[in-house]
Design a protein around this motif. Sequence first.
Motif, PDB file in Angstrom:
ATOM      1  N   LEU A   1       0.816  -1.217   0.000  1.00  0.00           N
ATOM      2  CA  LEU A   1       0.000   0.000   0.000  1.00  0.00           C
ATOM      3  C   LEU A   1       0.851   1.269   0.000  1.00  0.00           C
ATOM      4  CD1 LEU A   1      -3.105   0.885   0.376  1.00  0.00           C
ATOM      5  CD2 LEU A   1      -2.440   1.299   2.753  1.00  0.00           C
ATOM      6  N   ILE A   2       1.781   1.370   0.920  1.00  0.00           N
ATOM      7  CA  ILE A   2       2.529   2.619   1.107  1.00  0.00           C
ATOM      8  C   ILE A   2       3.556   2.869  -0.002  1.00  0.00           C
ATOM      9  CG2 ILE A   2       4.093   3.852   2.663  1.00  0.00           C
ATOM     10  CD1 ILE A   2       2.590   2.500   4.989  1.00  0.00           C
ATOM     11  N   PRO A   3       4.402   1.891  -0.374  1.00  0.00           N
ATOM     12  CA  PRO A   3       5.357   2.159  -1.457  1.00  0.00           C
ATOM     13  C   PRO A   3       4.703   2.470  -2.797  1.00  0.00           C
ATOM     14  CG  PRO A   3       6.027   0.226  -0.206  1.00  0.00           C
ATOM     15  CD  PRO A   3       4.633   0.553   0.223  1.00  0.00           C
ATOM     16  N   ILE A   4       3.675   1.701  -3.161  1.00  0.00           N
ATOM     17  CA  ILE A   4       3.012   1.935  -4.448  1.00  0.00           C
ATOM     18  C   ILE A   4       2.298   3.282  -4.446  1.00  0.00           C
ATOM     19  CG2 ILE A   4       1.192   1.125  -6.010  1.00  0.00           C
ATOM     20  CD1 ILE A   4       1.904  -1.730  -5.194  1.00  0.00           C
ATOM     21  N   PHE A   5       1.617   3.587  -3.336  1.00  0.00           N
ATOM     22  CA  PHE A   5       0.956   4.888  -3.243  1.00  0.00           C
ATOM     23  C   PHE A   5       1.974   6.020  -3.305  1.00  0.00           C
ATOM     24  CE2 PHE A   5      -0.958   8.440  -0.885  1.00  0.00           C
ATOM     25  CZ  PHE A   5      -2.127   8.597  -1.615  1.00  0.00           C
ATOM     26  N   GLY A   6       3.133   5.814  -2.694  1.00  0.00           N
ATOM     27  CA  GLY A   6       4.180   6.832  -2.738  1.00  0.00           C
ATOM     28  C   GLY A   6       4.650   7.111  -4.156  1.00  0.00           C
ATOM     29  N   MET A   7       4.751   6.057  -4.984  1.00  0.00           N
ATOM     30  CA  MET A   7       5.147   6.257  -6.380  1.00  0.00           C
ATOM     31  C   MET A   7       4.068   7.001  -7.156  1.00  0.00           C
ATOM     32  SD  MET A   7       7.248   2.828  -7.492  1.00  0.00           S
ATOM     33  CE  MET A   7       6.243   1.620  -6.638  1.00  0.00           C
ATOM     34  N   PHE A   8       2.801   6.613  -6.948  1.00  0.00           N
ATOM     35  CA  PHE A   8       1.699   7.314  -7.607  1.00  0.00           C
ATOM     36  C   PHE A   8       1.665   8.783  -7.188  1.00  0.00           C
ATOM     37  CE2 PHE A   8      -1.229   3.336  -8.136  1.00  0.00           C
ATOM     38  CZ  PHE A   8      -0.320   2.826  -9.036  1.00  0.00           C
ATOM     39  N   LEU A   9       1.742   9.015  -5.884  1.00  0.00           N
ATOM     40  CA  LEU A   9       1.610  10.365  -5.337  1.00  0.00           C
ATOM     41  C   LEU A   9       2.767  11.262  -5.765  1.00  0.00           C
ATOM     42  CD1 LEU A   9      -0.138  12.159  -3.474  1.00  0.00           C
ATOM     43  CD2 LEU A   9       1.316  11.427  -1.575  1.00  0.00           C
ATOM     44  N   GLY A  10       3.997  10.716  -5.729  1.00  0.00           N
ATOM     45  CA  GLY A  10       5.157  11.518  -6.086  1.00  0.00           C
ATOM     46  C   GLY A  10       5.107  12.003  -7.524  1.00  0.00           C
ATOM     47  N   ASN A  11       4.705  11.130  -8.432  1.00  0.00           N
ATOM     48  CA  ASN A  11       4.636  11.519  -9.849  1.00  0.00           C
ATOM     49  C   ASN A  11       3.471  12.463 -10.116  1.00  0.00           C
ATOM     50  OD1 ASN A  11       6.616   9.828 -11.769  1.00  0.00           O
ATOM     51  ND2 ASN A  11       6.082   8.588  -9.991  1.00  0.00           N
ATOM     52  N   SER A  12       2.322  12.222  -9.492  1.00  0.00           N
ATOM     53  CA  SER A  12       1.187  13.120  -9.696  1.00  0.00           C
ATOM     54  C   SER A  12       1.432  14.472  -9.040  1.00  0.00           C
ATOM     55  CB  SER A  12      -0.100  12.492  -9.150  1.00  0.00           C
ATOM     56  OG  SER A  12      -0.018  12.284  -7.758  1.00  0.00           O
TER      57      SER A  12
END
Length: 265
Positions: free
Chosen positions: A127-138
Amino acid sequence: MEAYDIGYLSLIACFLLLAIPLFVSHYLKLGLINETVVSVSRMILQLAFVGFFLTVLFDLNNSAVNLLWLLVMILMASHSTINEVGLDLKKLLLPTVVSFIVGNFLILLYFNMFVVDLENLFDARYLIPIFGMFLGNSLRGNIISVSNFYDTIRRNENRYLYSLSLGAKRHEAILPYARKSIKLALKPSIASMSTTGIVALPGMMTGQIIAGSSPILAVKYQMAIMVGIYVSTVMTVAIGIFMTIRSSFDDYGILKKDVFKSTNT
């Protein structure tokens, strides 16, 4: 096969490489020595904190705590976006938060449910690593799009007002500026997808291979992640602009001056 551990002495040896850019900055008088030292120091402190904090989160693996941490990440990203583009925090915080939730969290749930096929959709390790990748790019996309959107309208205020005077409705006058800003924000993601593999190996794929995963598995994860990143960026950028319009323009389509920080000081 597990990845080789990087000892603290080895990490110090890595940081010694920074002598090269510091020397270049000094020799060419770039004025980047202080900025580099401060940035590296902040990186060390933040990553050290995150490393210990994520260890606790992963061991605890409580869904409520995991979701609370995602909310903290969203609030920080929203604050960073608004502050970076010089807009008023009070007026635009809520619509920006909504854009990050819809554009990232909903895509994350879909990703964990149908792509990774997790039994526990809120498993901290995914949950946290994948969300971090989504959030950082957006986040990067939102900064580019929102900044360009409001700066372009403010620089071309007469042309924009002329469109309104000719009878254009608010959304009709705004659409060309929104369209241009969204395209500008998405270009880095499109370029990244088109060059991944031959020109560059992304961090996630490299990390999985070093950690012992097969290249094929790493490739499948990387393809899925890049699609997820692109979709979440598209949604966040588009929603981010159109959600802020209601707070930034009056009923006549005029851009409010108080949405900019400089007008409040």
